[in-house]
Write an enzyme that holds these catalytic residues in place. Structure first.
Site, mmCIF file in Angstrom:
data_model
loop_
_atom_site.group_PDB
_atom_site.id
_atom_site.type_symbol
_atom_site.label_atom_id
_atom_site.label_comp_id
_atom_site.label_asym_id
_atom_site.label_seq_id
_atom_site.Cartn_x
_atom_site.Cartn_y
_atom_site.Cartn_z
ATOM 1 N N ARG A 53 -23.145 8.562 -45.685
ATOM 2 C CA ARG A 53 -23.678 8.175 -44.349
ATOM 3 C C ARG A 53 -25.187 6.717 -44.429
ATOM 4 N NH1 ARG A 53 -27.474 10.325 -41.194
ATOM 5 N NH2 ARG A 53 -27.966 12.667 -42.594
ATOM 6 N N TYR A 106 -17.086 -7.799 -23.151
ATOM 7 C CA TYR A 106 -16.060 -7.401 -23.533
ATOM 8 C C TYR A 106 -16.306 -6.020 -22.070
ATOM 9 C CZ TYR A 106 -13.787 -2.892 -25.666
ATOM 10 O OH TYR A 106 -13.623 -1.882 -25.538
ATOM 11 N N ASP A 178 -22.325 -11.048 -29.776
ATOM 12 C CA ASP A 178 -20.842 -10.824 -30.184
ATOM 13 C C ASP A 178 -20.058 -12.281 -30.472
ATOM 14 O OD1 ASP A 178 -18.786 -9.375 -30.941
ATOM 15 O OD2 ASP A 178 -18.888 -8.299 -29.090
ATOM 16 N N LYS A 203 -11.362 -6.884 -35.604
ATOM 17 C CA LYS A 203 -10.352 -7.936 -35.749
ATOM 18 C C LYS A 203 -10.167 -8.887 -36.673
ATOM 19 C CE LYS A 203 -10.205 -5.926 -31.521
ATOM 20 N NZ LYS A 203 -11.307 -4.834 -31.103
#
Length: 426
Positions: A53, A106, A178, A203
């Site tokens: 983690r 988005y 972004d 993506k």
């Protein structure tokens, strides 16, 4: 002969990364360290790896590859793009801080900024991406973070990164972008004054529709703060997903070249099609931000947004008539995909909210893959023809009465006398 000290170019960085592999590793691919934890010595010390983690050798190697492609000091990988966005904003906003963001975002990023951040005590404001006076006004009001998308989802508004970065710098605030839709192949926002760039690595960075991931790259100080927030939130990327992401990154420049070329060709063809009412693509002269796009982008990317007549019902019928292009709520893969934003990326917004950013009835988002261009064009032509609305026909003219012609006025017979008839003759 090239100097061994010269920085590597982007296509080479995509394949090799910027670090030499450790001497004990001889494989061509980065090993998958599929382990939740690593050895500690009796005193609790480690060789830098303790718990996945926090850090993992595979994940760190791939993060550095992303940093190299963006020209960044450092990068962090996440389990999703939204994890990357949320951790970034939470790390950079001070308690009670203020965020100024583009209105065109988005759908889930919009919900995070408009609904969730205010619930946590942050203040937010939205500005149209091309409203220079609005940005200056909001930033003069005091702000801590500026947030935009290089190409907005799905209407492809182009952010003027140079002047926005300059505004943020003058205001002493962090600038975050972004850049999912463009990838570092088409633009590197850090070279235009931004501090942090985020990606949904699901993506284009991955490009194969087989993982969910996010990435953040930027200058050292903000990335260090974002890394610590990622550790606390637990949005870490799994080592095997990191391995898949590295595989995708190796072909990123090749894939983007194909996406760019095919999307531009299809956008131009669709714009001239009688069954298409409107097309958005940043490198078309008809795009409202065409001038900005030409100065900023090396390529227009693989997304084409279009509107068909007949509203959302016609859009749904068109999706159903496609044979090659598949319907899915994602983008940036090697396969071509189509979606209706009202049912996918912006389904959580009301019709009025969608209308505010230009998403009106009949809007479709086409993610152009790397298939043969003629096959894609034929598939779209078939679907457009199969769902074409019947064209209105003019009613047939009545029989011409004896002694004169019959004219049509608004499609109905005109029975008024021809000019001169019925008038007194001198």
């Amino acid at each position: 002969m090239a100097s061994p000290d010269r920085p590597l170019r982007r296509a080479t960085l995509a394949v090799h990364g910027r670090r030499q592999p450790p001497s004990q590793v001889s494989g061509l691919s980065t090993p998958i360290h599929q382990s939740s934890a690593f050895d500690l010595d009796p005193a609790g010390a480690s060789d830098g790896w303790a718990y996945t983690r926090l850090r993992n050798p595979t994940v760190e190697s791939v993060a550095d590859r992303v940093a190299g492609l963006e020209g960044a000091a450092d990068a962090v990988l996440f389990s999703s793009g939204m994890g990357a966005i949320a951790a970034t904003l939470l790390a950079l906003l001070p308690p009670g801080g203020r965020l100024v963001a583009a209105r065109e975002l988005y759908g889930d990023a919009h919900a995070l900024i408009v609904d969730e951040l205010p619930r946590l005590g942050f203040r937010t404001a939205l500005v149209d991406v091309d409203d220079g006076e609005g940005w200056e006004r909001e930033l003069r009001g005091g702000a801590d973070v500026l947030y935009v998308e290089t190409l907005s989802n799905p209407m492809l508004r182009v952010a003027g990164l140079d002047w926005l970065g300059r505004l943020a710098r003058d205001a002493g605030m962090a600038a975050v972008v972004d850049s999912t839709f463009t990838s570092p192949v088409n633009v590197r926002p850090l070279e235009h004054g931004f501090d942090v760039v985020v990606h949904s690595a699901t993506k284009y960075l991955n490009g194969h529709s087989d993982l969910v991931a996010g990435a953040v790259a930027g200058t050292a100080a903000p990335v260090a703060a974002i890394r610590r927030r990622a550790e606390l939130l637990g949005a870490c990327l799994d080592p095997h997903a990191a391995f898949l992401l590295e595989r995708g990154l190796r072909t990123l420049p090749l894939r983007m070249a194909c996406h760019n070329a095919s999307a531009l060709s299809l956008a131009g063809w669709l714009e001239g099609h009688p069954e298409v009412e409107a097309v958005r693509y940043p490198l078309l002269p008809s795009h409202p931000d065409h001038r900005v796009a030409r100065g900023l982008l090396a390529g227009g990317s693989g997304i084409v947004t279009l509107r068909v007549g007949g509203g959302d019902a016609r859009a749904a019928a068109l999706i159903g008539a496609l044979r090659l292009i598949r319907s899915a709520p994602t983008l940036g893969g090697v396969e071509s995909l189509v979606s209706a934003p009202c049912h996918s990326s912006h389904g959580a917004l009301s019709a009025a909210q969608r209308g505010d950013v230009g998403i009106v009835a009949g809007t479709l988002r086409l993610s152009v893959g790397i298939e043969d261009l003629d096959d894609l064009r034929e598939d779209l032509e078939h679907a457009l023809a199969a769902t074409a609305r019947p064209r209105r026909r003019r009613p047939p003219a009545e029989a011409v009465p004896a002694g004169g012609d019959l004219r049509l006025v608004d499609g109905a017979p005109d029975r008024s006398p021809p000019e001169g008839e019925g008038e007194a003759v001198a």
